[in-house]
Motif scaffolding. Structure first.
Motif, PDB file in Angstrom:
ATOM      1  N   LYS A  98       1.449  -1.793  -0.821  1.00 19.33           N
ATOM      2  CA  LYS A  98       0.187  -1.372  -1.420  1.00 19.33           C
ATOM      3  C   LYS A  98      -0.577  -0.488  -0.441  1.00 19.33           C
ATOM      4  O   LYS A  98      -0.193  -0.323   0.710  1.00 19.33           O
ATOM      5  CB  LYS A  98      -0.639  -2.596  -1.787  1.00 19.33           C
ATOM      6  N   ASN A  99      -1.685   0.041  -0.905  1.00 17.35           N
ATOM      7  CA  ASN A  99      -2.549   0.878  -0.062  1.00 17.35           C
ATOM      8  C   ASN A  99      -3.535   0.006   0.714  1.00 17.35           C
ATOM      9  O   ASN A  99      -4.750   0.129   0.579  1.00 17.35           O
ATOM     10  CB  ASN A  99      -3.292   1.905  -0.925  1.00 17.35           C
ATOM     11  N   VAL A 100      -2.983  -0.890   1.517  1.00 24.13           N
ATOM     12  CA  VAL A 100      -3.781  -1.789   2.360  1.00 24.13           C
ATOM     13  C   VAL A 100      -3.168  -1.767   3.752  1.00 24.13           C
ATOM     14  O   VAL A 100      -1.995  -2.105   3.919  1.00 24.13           O
ATOM     15  CB  VAL A 100      -3.774  -3.237   1.807  1.00 24.13           C
ATOM     16  N   TRP A 101      -3.961  -1.315   4.739  1.00 24.75           N
ATOM     17  CA  TRP A 101      -3.474  -1.228   6.107  1.00 24.75           C
ATOM     18  C   TRP A 101      -4.421  -1.960   7.049  1.00 24.75           C
ATOM     19  O   TRP A 101      -5.626  -2.012   6.809  1.00 24.75           O
ATOM     20  CB  TRP A 101      -3.395   0.228   6.574  1.00 24.75           C
ATOM     21  N   VAL A 102      -3.846  -2.488   8.123  1.00 26.13           N
ATOM     22  CA  VAL A 102      -4.618  -3.076   9.218  1.00 26.13           C
ATOM     23  C   VAL A 102      -4.079  -2.450  10.490  1.00 26.13           C
ATOM     24  O   VAL A 102      -2.876  -2.492  10.751  1.00 26.13           O
ATOM     25  CB  VAL A 102      -4.472  -4.618   9.269  1.00 26.13           C
ATOM     26  N   ILE A 104      -4.501  -2.509  14.610  1.00 27.74           N
ATOM     27  CA  ILE A 104      -5.027  -3.278  15.742  1.00 27.74           C
ATOM     28  C   ILE A 104      -4.513  -2.633  17.017  1.00 27.74           C
ATOM     29  O   ILE A 104      -3.314  -2.433  17.180  1.00 27.74           O
ATOM     30  CB  ILE A 104      -4.560  -4.752  15.687  1.00 27.74           C
ATOM     31  N   ASP A 105      -5.448  -2.279  17.912  1.00 25.40           N
ATOM     32  CA  ASP A 105      -4.990  -1.687  19.174  1.00 25.40           C
ATOM     33  C   ASP A 105      -4.790  -2.770  20.231  1.00 25.40           C
ATOM     34  O   ASP A 105      -5.121  -3.935  20.023  1.00 25.40           O
ATOM     35  CB  ASP A 105      -5.919  -0.555  19.644  1.00 25.40           C
ATOM     36  N   GLU A 106      -4.221  -2.375  21.373  1.00 21.42           N
ATOM     37  CA  GLU A 106      -3.873  -3.330  22.434  1.00 21.42           C
ATOM     38  C   GLU A 106      -5.089  -3.976  23.093  1.00 21.42           C
ATOM     39  O   GLU A 106      -4.967  -4.990  23.769  1.00 21.42           O
ATOM     40  CB  GLU A 106      -2.976  -2.667  23.489  1.00 21.42           C
ATOM     41  N   LYS A 107      -6.292  -3.419  22.868  1.00 24.79           N
ATOM     42  CA  LYS A 107      -7.515  -4.015  23.424  1.00 24.79           C
ATOM     43  C   LYS A 107      -8.174  -4.974  22.439  1.00 24.79           C
ATOM     44  O   LYS A 107      -9.148  -5.630  22.772  1.00 24.79           O
ATOM     45  CB  LYS A 107      -8.500  -2.922  23.822  1.00 24.79           C
ATOM     46  N   GLY A 108      -7.668  -5.005  21.200  1.00 20.46           N
ATOM     47  CA  GLY A 108      -8.194  -5.936  20.211  1.00 20.46           C
ATOM     48  C   GLY A 108      -9.105  -5.305  19.164  1.00 20.46           C
ATOM     49  O   GLY A 108      -9.587  -5.998  18.279  1.00 20.46           O
ATOM     50  N   ALA A 109      -9.338  -3.992  19.247  1.00 19.33           N
ATOM     51  CA  ALA A 109     -10.140  -3.335  18.215  1.00 19.33           C
ATOM     52  C   ALA A 109      -9.307  -3.287  16.934  1.00 19.33           C
ATOM     53  O   ALA A 109      -8.124  -2.974  16.956  1.00 19.33           O
ATOM     54  CB  ALA A 109     -10.525  -1.928  18.648  1.00 19.33           C
ATOM     55  N   ALA A 110      -9.943  -3.620  15.815  1.00 17.53           N
ATOM     56  CA  ALA A 110      -9.223  -3.683  14.544  1.00 17.53           C
ATOM     57  C   ALA A 110      -9.916  -2.813  13.499  1.00 17.53           C
ATOM     58  O   ALA A 110     -11.134  -2.649  13.512  1.00 17.53           O
ATOM     59  CB  ALA A 110      -9.159  -5.131  14.070  1.00 17.53           C
ATOM     60  N   TYR A 111      -9.112  -2.272  12.589  1.00 20.20           N
ATOM     61  CA  TYR A 111      -9.616  -1.452  11.486  1.00 20.20           C
ATOM     62  C   TYR A 111      -8.793  -1.796  10.258  1.00 20.20           C
ATOM     63  O   TYR A 111      -7.563  -1.859  10.311  1.00 20.20           O
ATOM     64  CB  TYR A 111      -9.486   0.040  11.824  1.00 20.20           C
ATOM     65  N   GLN A 112      -9.469  -2.057   9.141  1.00 15.89           N
ATOM     66  CA  GLN A 112      -8.779  -2.379   7.906  1.00 15.89           C
ATOM     67  C   GLN A 112      -9.235  -1.402   6.824  1.00 15.89           C
ATOM     68  O   GLN A 112     -10.428  -1.114   6.701  1.00 15.89           O
ATOM     69  CB  GLN A 112      -9.080  -3.814   7.461  1.00 15.89           C
ATOM     70  N   CYS A 113      -8.281  -0.914   6.058  1.00 17.38           N
ATOM     71  CA  CYS A 113      -8.576   0.037   4.993  1.00 17.38           C
ATOM     72  C   CYS A 113      -7.812  -0.378   3.744  1.00 17.38           C
ATOM     73  O   CYS A 113      -6.605  -0.635   3.802  1.00 17.38           O
ATOM     74  CB  CYS A 113      -8.174   1.447   5.416  1.00 17.38           C
ATOM     75  N   ARG A 114      -8.531  -0.430   2.636  1.00 23.77           N
ATOM     76  CA  ARG A 114      -7.926  -0.729   1.337  1.00 23.77           C
ATOM     77  C   ARG A 114      -8.359   0.357   0.362  1.00 23.77           C
ATOM     78  O   ARG A 114      -9.535   0.692   0.276  1.00 23.77           O
ATOM     79  CB  ARG A 114      -8.398  -2.086   0.816  1.00 23.77           C
ATOM     80  N   GLY A 119      -9.153   4.697  -6.524  1.00 24.35           N
ATOM     81  CA  GLY A 119      -9.232   5.554  -5.351  1.00 24.35           C
ATOM     82  C   GLY A 119     -10.411   5.244  -4.435  1.00 24.35           C
ATOM     83  O   GLY A 119     -10.641   5.941  -3.453  1.00 24.35           O
ATOM     84  N   THR A 120     -11.152   4.168  -4.736  1.00 23.76           N
ATOM     85  CA  THR A 120     -12.272   3.771  -3.885  1.00 23.76           C
ATOM     86  C   THR A 120     -11.734   3.205  -2.573  1.00 23.76           C
ATOM     87  O   THR A 120     -10.818   2.377  -2.569  1.00 23.76           O
ATOM     88  CB  THR A 120     -13.136   2.695  -4.583  1.00 23.76           C
ATOM     89  N   VAL A 121     -12.310   3.654  -1.470  1.00 28.67           N
ATOM     90  CA  VAL A 121     -11.876   3.210  -0.142  1.00 28.67           C
ATOM     91  C   VAL A 121     -12.807   2.108   0.356  1.00 28.67           C
ATOM     92  O   VAL A 121     -14.029   2.278   0.394  1.00 28.67           O
ATOM     93  CB  VAL A 121     -11.865   4.383   0.864  1.00 28.67           C
ATOM     94  N   THR A 168       4.664   3.014   5.550  1.00 25.96           N
ATOM     95  CA  THR A 168       4.056   4.327   5.291  1.00 25.96           C
ATOM     96  C   THR A 168       2.871   4.492   6.226  1.00 25.96           C
ATOM     97  O   THR A 168       2.215   3.509   6.594  1.00 25.96           O
ATOM     98  CB  THR A 168       3.568   4.456   3.821  1.00 25.96           C
ATOM     99  N   PRO A 169       2.581   5.721   6.626  1.00 24.34           N
ATOM    100  CA  PRO A 169       1.457   5.929   7.542  1.00 24.34           C
ATOM    101  C   PRO A 169       0.125   5.636   6.852  1.00 24.34           C
ATOM    102  O   PRO A 169       0.030   5.606   5.626  1.00 24.34           O
ATOM    103  CB  PRO A 169       1.576   7.403   7.924  1.00 24.34           C
ATOM    104  N   LEU A 170      -0.875   5.444   7.666  1.00 21.29           N
ATOM    105  CA  LEU A 170      -2.233   5.218   7.185  1.00 21.29           C
ATOM    106  C   LEU A 170      -2.653   6.413   6.327  1.00 21.29           C
ATOM    107  O   LEU A 170      -2.462   7.564   6.721  1.00 21.29           O
ATOM    108  CB  LEU A 170      -3.174   5.050   8.390  1.00 21.29           C
ATOM    109  N   SER A 171      -3.177   6.134   5.156  1.00 18.28           N
ATOM    110  CA  SER A 171      -3.577   7.201   4.238  1.00 18.28           C
ATOM    111  C   SER A 171      -4.697   8.044   4.847  1.00 18.28           C
ATOM    112  O   SER A 171      -5.615   7.496   5.470  1.00 18.28           O
ATOM    113  CB  SER A 171      -4.066   6.594   2.920  1.00 18.28           C
ATOM    114  N   PRO A 172      -4.671   9.356   4.692  1.00 19.05           N
ATOM    115  CA  PRO A 172      -5.759  10.211   5.175  1.00 19.05           C
ATOM    116  C   PRO A 172      -7.114   9.824   4.576  1.00 19.05           C
ATOM    117  O   PRO A 172      -8.141  10.035   5.198  1.00 19.05           O
ATOM    118  CB  PRO A 172      -5.354  11.616   4.727  1.00 19.05           C
ATOM    119  N   ALA A 173      -7.105   9.215   3.388  1.00 22.00           N
ATOM    120  CA  ALA A 173      -8.366   8.782   2.773  1.00 22.00           C
ATOM    121  C   ALA A 173      -9.049   7.704   3.617  1.00 22.00           C
ATOM    122  O   ALA A 173     -10.268   7.523   3.534  1.00 22.00           O
ATOM    123  CB  ALA A 173      -8.107   8.256   1.364  1.00 22.00           C
ATOM    124  N   CYS A 174      -8.283   7.002   4.450  1.00 24.34           N
ATOM    125  CA  CYS A 174      -8.845   5.953   5.303  1.00 24.34           C
ATOM    126  C   CYS A 174      -9.492   6.518   6.568  1.00 24.34           C
ATOM    127  O   CYS A 174     -10.227   5.821   7.250  1.00 24.34           O
ATOM    128  CB  CYS A 174      -7.757   4.960   5.702  1.00 24.34           C
TER     129      CYS A 174
END
Length: 185
Positions: A98-102, A104-114, A119-121, A168-174
């Motif tokens: 699905k179009n749901v990504w998380v 997480i970088d090595e320092k612990g910063a996280a970003y989630q996009c659905r 088409g609502t982000v 799949t890579p993170l969508s550009p919409a995110c």
């Protein structure tokens, strides 16, 4: 008694004479402690000669040292586990296909996009918090993280979701507008 001749005395005491050949031997000498042993016992008083307050202080101090070492050991082990969990979950994850990504970088910063059906982000930033959770700044609250057999599971107030490494890579919409080639808002 074997090997003895008992003779009754005139009073209430008995005299025992031993017939053993080595009893009168000239090789038997009284035991004399070694000088080094005498010196050690003179330098190290027994616990009975130590005042009760001093004995309590020694026990208390020993207990403090053991507690400190134990705390350091377990803190180190907990830190190692925590670092290994963060290292294991760092990267880009996806929920099913699905179009749901998380991310997480090595320092612990996280970003989630659905990305919703229309088409609502929906997105949120967060941070990995020891020992095993991600605190999102908005929408999702705090989610518990677990990692088993290459699968990251997030469990929060909206349920439990298993994520796999992104296919799949993170969508550009995110991405923010400035990273999509648009003008920053």
């Amino acid at each position: 008694m074997i090997g003895s001749n008992r003779q009754a005395g005139t009073g209430s005491h008995e005299v025992i004479a031993l017939n053993w050949p080595f009893a009168a031997s000239s090789n038997i000498r009284p035991t004399i402690p070694e000088p080094s042993r005498i010196a050690r016992s003179a330098q190290m008083p027994s616990d009975k000669s130590v005042q009760p307050q001093l004995r309590f202080r020694r026990i208390f101090r020993s207990t403090q040292i053991v507690a400190s070492v134990t705390f350091i050991l377990f803190s180190t082990l907990a830190g190692a586990k925590e670092s290994s969990l963060l290292a294991s979950i760092s990267g880009l994850w996806q929920f099913e296909d699905k179009n749901v990504w998380v991310l997480i970088d090595e320092k612990g910063a996280a970003y989630q996009c659905r990305i919703g059906r229309e088409g609502t982000v929906f997105s949120a930033s967060g941070v990995f918090v020891s020992p095993n959770s991600i605190e999102w700044q908005n929408i999702w609250g705090t989610e518990t993280v677990s990692f088993t057999s290459g699968t990251m599971t997030l469990k929060g107030r909206f349920g439990e979701a298993e994520h796999h490494r992104a296919s799949t890579p993170l969508s550009p919409a995110c991405l923010p507008k400035r990273q999509r080639g648009g003008v920053a808002a």
